[in-house]
Design a protein around this motif. Structure first.
Motif, PDB file in Angstrom:
ATOM      1  N   ARG A  19       0.826  -1.280   0.012  1.00 55.08           N
ATOM      2  CA  ARG A  19      -0.055   0.243   0.162  1.00 55.08           C
ATOM      3  C   ARG A  19       0.836   1.255  -0.061  1.00 55.08           C
ATOM      4  O   ARG A  19       1.638   1.529   0.997  1.00 55.08           O
ATOM      5  CB  ARG A  19      -0.945   0.002   0.932  1.00 55.08           C
ATOM      6  N   LEU A  20       0.754   1.936  -1.125  1.00 52.83           N
ATOM      7  CA  LEU A  20       1.261   3.152  -1.161  1.00 52.83           C
ATOM      8  C   LEU A  20       0.614   4.625  -0.470  1.00 52.83           C
ATOM      9  O   LEU A  20      -0.608   4.476  -0.754  1.00 52.83           O
ATOM     10  CB  LEU A  20       1.817   3.650  -2.667  1.00 52.83           C
ATOM     11  N   SER A  21       1.486   5.329   0.126  1.00 53.01           N
ATOM     12  CA  SER A  21       0.551   6.502   0.787  1.00 53.01           C
ATOM     13  C   SER A  21       1.217   7.761   0.028  1.00 53.01           C
ATOM     14  O   SER A  21       2.304   7.693  -0.258  1.00 53.01           O
ATOM     15  CB  SER A  21       0.595   6.401   2.255  1.00 53.01           C
ATOM     16  N   CYS A  22       0.343   8.844   0.160  1.00 55.50           N
ATOM     17  CA  CYS A  22       0.819  10.211  -0.532  1.00 55.50           C
ATOM     18  C   CYS A  22       0.409  11.406   0.301  1.00 55.50           C
ATOM     19  O   CYS A  22      -0.886  11.401   0.422  1.00 55.50           O
ATOM     20  CB  CYS A  22       0.522  10.233  -2.014  1.00 55.50           C
ATOM     21  N   GLY A  35      -3.677  11.436  -8.739  1.00 54.39           N
ATOM     22  CA  GLY A  35      -3.409  10.442  -9.687  1.00 54.39           C
ATOM     23  C   GLY A  35      -2.091   9.738  -9.201  1.00 54.39           C
ATOM     24  O   GLY A  35      -1.241  10.290  -8.573  1.00 54.39           O
ATOM     25  N   TRP A  36      -1.844   8.189  -9.489  1.00 53.49           N
ATOM     26  CA  TRP A  36      -0.784   7.789  -9.249  1.00 53.49           C
ATOM     27  C   TRP A  36      -0.206   7.352 -10.631  1.00 53.49           C
ATOM     28  O   TRP A  36      -0.908   6.795 -11.533  1.00 53.49           O
ATOM     29  CB  TRP A  36      -1.041   6.373  -8.581  1.00 53.49           C
ATOM     30  N   VAL A  69      -7.357   2.871  -5.657  1.00 53.03           N
ATOM     31  CA  VAL A  69      -6.876   4.154  -5.423  1.00 53.03           C
ATOM     32  C   VAL A  69      -8.062   4.843  -4.358  1.00 53.03           C
ATOM     33  O   VAL A  69      -9.321   4.552  -4.632  1.00 53.03           O
ATOM     34  CB  VAL A  69      -6.620   5.296  -6.501  1.00 53.03           C
ATOM     35  N   SER A  70      -7.769   5.383  -3.184  1.00 54.57           N
ATOM     36  CA  SER A  70      -8.902   6.104  -2.228  1.00 54.57           C
ATOM     37  C   SER A  70      -8.111   7.383  -1.569  1.00 54.57           C
ATOM     38  O   SER A  70      -6.654   7.521  -1.871  1.00 54.57           O
ATOM     39  CB  SER A  70      -9.074   5.136  -1.414  1.00 54.57           C
ATOM     40  N   TYR A  79      -3.948   6.949  -1.262  1.00 56.19           N
ATOM     41  CA  TYR A  79      -3.492   5.729  -1.216  1.00 56.19           C
ATOM     42  C   TYR A  79      -3.597   4.933  -2.462  1.00 56.19           C
ATOM     43  O   TYR A  79      -4.510   5.225  -3.327  1.00 56.19           O
ATOM     44  CB  TYR A  79      -4.352   4.953  -0.127  1.00 56.19           C
ATOM     45  N   LEU A  80      -2.823   4.077  -2.612  1.00 50.12           N
ATOM     46  CA  LEU A  80      -2.799   3.094  -3.637  1.00 50.12           C
ATOM     47  C   LEU A  80      -2.628   1.702  -3.043  1.00 50.12           C
ATOM     48  O   LEU A  80      -1.461   1.316  -2.701  1.00 50.12           O
ATOM     49  CB  LEU A  80      -1.980   3.247  -4.703  1.00 50.12           C
ATOM     50  N   GLN A  81      -3.729   0.887  -2.957  1.00 46.56           N
ATOM     51  CA  GLN A  81      -3.615  -0.253  -2.592  1.00 46.56           C
ATOM     52  C   GLN A  81      -3.370  -1.282  -3.633  1.00 46.56           C
ATOM     53  O   GLN A  81      -4.046  -1.261  -4.770  1.00 46.56           O
ATOM     54  CB  GLN A  81      -4.892  -0.862  -1.799  1.00 46.56           C
TER      55      GLN A  81
END
Length: 118
Positions: A19-22, A35-36, A69-70, A79-81
């Motif tokens: 899981r990426l976080s921004c 966006g990712w 994405v959320s 986030y990107l799960q």
């Protein structure tokens, strides 16, 4: 000024999850679209997942059903799960922001490495 900082990258075996976080500062999700993007070695940067200020999402076909994405309005974090990861998901991942009434991305994170081994 929009400021974006990614976290959560790393190395994982195929089939695993990350899981990426921004963390976002300088604007709110109410007026910005997020966006990712990712860039694989020797390839151009591509958009992977998008979410607008109404919560509507979009994905490239290669990640549909695997990535989600959320955004958390309280934490002001995107986030990107990523599930069922594949070696071809390897690359540097960037979060990006743009005003929803603009056609250019005016905020970018520094990027974070994701490596998926077979």
């Amino acid at each position: 000024q929009v400021h974006l900082v990614e976290s959560g990258g790393g190395s994982v075996q195929a089939g695993g999850s990350l899981r990426l976080s921004c963390a976002v500062s300088g604007h709110t999700f109410q007026s910005y679209c997020m966006g990712w993007f990712r860039q694989a070695p020797e390839k151009e940067r591509e958009g992977v997942a998008f979410i607008d200020n109404t919560g509507s999402t979009g994905y490239i076909s290669s990640v549909k059903g695997r990535f989600t994405v959320s955004q958390d309005y309280v934490k002001n974090t995107l986030y990107l799960q990523m599930n069922s990861l594949k070696p071809e998901d390897t690359g540097i991942y960037y979060c990006a922001a743009r005003r929803c009434d603009a056609d250019y991305w005016d905020g970018w994170g520094q990027g974070i490495q994701v490596t998926v081994s077979s």
